[in-house]
Design an enzyme around this catalytic site. Structure first.
Site, short mmCIF file in Angstrom:
data_model
loop_
_atom_site.label_atom_id
_atom_site.label_comp_id
_atom_site.label_asym_id
_atom_site.label_seq_id
_atom_site.Cartn_x
_atom_site.Cartn_y
_atom_site.Cartn_z
N ASP A 1 -17.41 6.49 -1.64
CA ASP A 1 -16.13 6.40 -0.92
C ASP A 1 -15.90 7.78 -0.29
OD1 ASP A 1 -13.55 5.74 -0.05
OD2 ASP A 1 -12.63 5.93 -2.04
N ARG B 1 0.88 -1.18 0.00
CA ARG B 1 0.00 0.00 0.00
C ARG B 1 0.91 1.22 0.00
NH1 ARG B 1 -5.39 1.12 3.38
NH2 ARG B 1 -6.05 -0.25 1.70
N CYS C 1 -16.43 1.11 0.08
CA CYS C 1 -15.21 0.31 0.31
C CYS C 1 -14.81 0.32 1.78
CB CYS C 1 -14.08 0.82 -0.56
SG CYS C 1 -13.70 2.56 -0.29
N ARG D 1 -13.33 -9.05 0.37
CA ARG D 1 -11.90 -8.77 0.17
C ARG D 1 -11.07 -10.03 0.43
NH1 ARG D 1 -10.00 -3.57 0.76
NH2 ARG D 1 -8.08 -4.57 0.09
N HIS E 1 -7.10 0.73 -6.84
CA HIS E 1 -7.30 -0.18 -5.71
C HIS E 1 -7.92 -1.48 -6.26
CE1 HIS E 1 -7.56 -1.53 -1.72
NE2 HIS E 1 -8.43 -0.71 -1.19
N GLN F 1 -9.79 -4.04 -4.06
CA GLN F 1 -11.13 -3.56 -3.71
C GLN F 1 -12.07 -3.76 -4.89
OE1 GLN F 1 -12.11 -2.05 -0.61
NE2 GLN F 1 -14.03 -2.63 -1.57
N1 CP Z 1 -11.18 -0.66 1.82
C1 CP Z 1 -9.94 -0.71 2.31
O1 CP Z 1 -8.95 -0.88 1.57
O2 CP Z 1 -9.85 -0.61 3.67
P1 CP Z 1 -8.52 -0.36 4.51
O3 CP Z 1 -8.03 1.00 4.15
O4 CP Z 1 -8.94 -0.47 5.94
O5 CP Z 1 -7.52 -1.42 4.13
N1 NVA Z 2 -10.04 6.43 -1.57
C1 NVA Z 2 -9.66 5.97 -0.26
C2 NVA Z 2 -9.85 4.50 -0.15
C3 NVA Z 2 -9.54 3.89 1.18
C4 NVA Z 2 -9.70 2.41 1.20
C5 NVA Z 2 -8.22 6.36 0.01
O1 NVA Z 2 -7.38 6.25 -0.89
O2 NVA Z 2 -7.92 6.79 1.13
#
Ligand code: CP
Ligand code: NVA
Length: 303
Positions: A222, A102, A262, A290, A129, A132
């Site tokens: 989101d 990430r 999400c 997920r 993502h 997701q």
């Molecule tokens: N939806 C998602 O990726 O959640 P987290 O940020 O908690 O991993």
């Molecule tokens: N769009 C959000 C998604 C989190 C899972 C972010 O990038 O923070």
């Protein structure tokens, strides 16, 4: 070497195969059938940003398949600043069989993948993502018996989550419409990529949430302020004010319309308690998915 970086890299058949395997894994897990497809395999998890779902679902998923997950905080491994991305990849590839990352900048994933030393899974970047997106498609398939022919209205920011979902819908024959304030739609680079690799018909973009949800089977939202955009929060709260998924908006959709998010949700901003906790919401089924979607990805990556 295989990587799972963006949904756009996969054909409709490949995406459908992930979903079928994810369903099989979900059913087997419910029946407590032991799975051993990752026995002896080690998966590294590198996070530059916070996470609940991604980290825990990958750790649990690897354990459920008989492998071992190693959590590596991003500020400890120091991607690209403690050592070069290539040196990091060539070293860590001697220890682990795959990496989930990430990252703030999608280029970090590309840099690590380019070293060709370890399979890379995108656990969220500023660009996309895909884990997701795959879980979202799985959820739509479960809720409606299939993805093809469905209409997904994404009410909110044209961000990483929206891009992956738009691509997934395009690949599997669902209609996608983005409802967002002027200036927060899809960027030109994404549009060009989509037109070249998915379809010349780019998903509709409107600046009116009510118009977008009218024909929707799924309303998706989101956060308005993604991780890394905190400095823009006040401005975004103002700009997105008419794009909240609330009971009034849901009432404008067809009966049977489902609501996805999400997560994590900023309750009271992009979605109300009434909707996220209401009967149309499938957000925790979506969060669970997920786990199974990512197990299918790991099996494919390490088979
Ligand atoms: N939806 C998602 O990726 O959640 P987290 O940020 O908690 O991993
Ligand atoms: N769009 C959000 C998604 C989190 C899972 C972010 O990038 O923070």
């Amino acid at each position: 070497m295989k990587h799972f970086l963006n949904l756009i890299d996969f054909s409709p058949d490949e995406l459908a195969a992930f979903l079928t395997e994810a369903c099989r894994l979900k059913e087997a897990h419910a029946r407590r059938v032991p799975a051993r497809s990752l026995t002896g395999r080690v998966v590294g998890l590198v996070f530059e940003k916070p996470s609940l779902r991604t980290r825990v679902s990958f750790e649990a998923g690897v354990a459920q398949l008989g492998g071992t997950a190693l959590y590596l905080p991003g500020n400890e491994v120091g991607l690209g600043w403690r050592e070069s991305l290539a040196d990091f990849a060539r070293t860590v590839g001697r220890y682990v069989d795959a990496l989930v990352l990430r990252v703030y900048h999608h280029a970090t994933l590309d840099g690590i993948a380019a070293a060709g030393a370890v399979p890379v899974v995108n656990g969220l970047s500023d660009w996309s993502h895909p884990c997701q997106g795959l879980a979202d498609l799985l959820t739509v398939r479960e809720l409606f018996g299939g993805v093809e022919g469905r209409t997904v209205a994404f009410v909110g920011d044209g961000n990483n989550v929206a891009r992956s979902l738009a691509v997934g819908c395009g690949r599997l024959g669902a209609r996608f419409v983005l409802a967002c304030p002027v200036g927060y739609g899809f960027d030109d680079r994404f549009k060009a990529d989509y037109r070249r690799r998915v379809s010349p018909d780019f998903p509709a973009e409107v600046n009116d949430a009510a118009a977008a949800v009218r024909d929707a089977d799924v309303i998706y939202t989101d956060v308005w302020t993604s991780m890394g955009q905190e400095a823009e929060r006040e401005e975004r709260l103002r700009r997105f004010a008419g794009f909240q998924v609330n009971a009034e908006l849901l009432a404008k959709a067809k009966s049977g319309c489902k609501v996805l998010h999400c997560l994590p949700a900023h309750r009271g901003e992009e979605i109300t308690d009434e909707v996220i906790d209401g009967p149309a919401s499938a957000v925790f089924q979506q969060a669970e998915n997920r786990l199974h979607a990512q197990k299918a990805v790991l099996e494919w990556l390490l088979e």
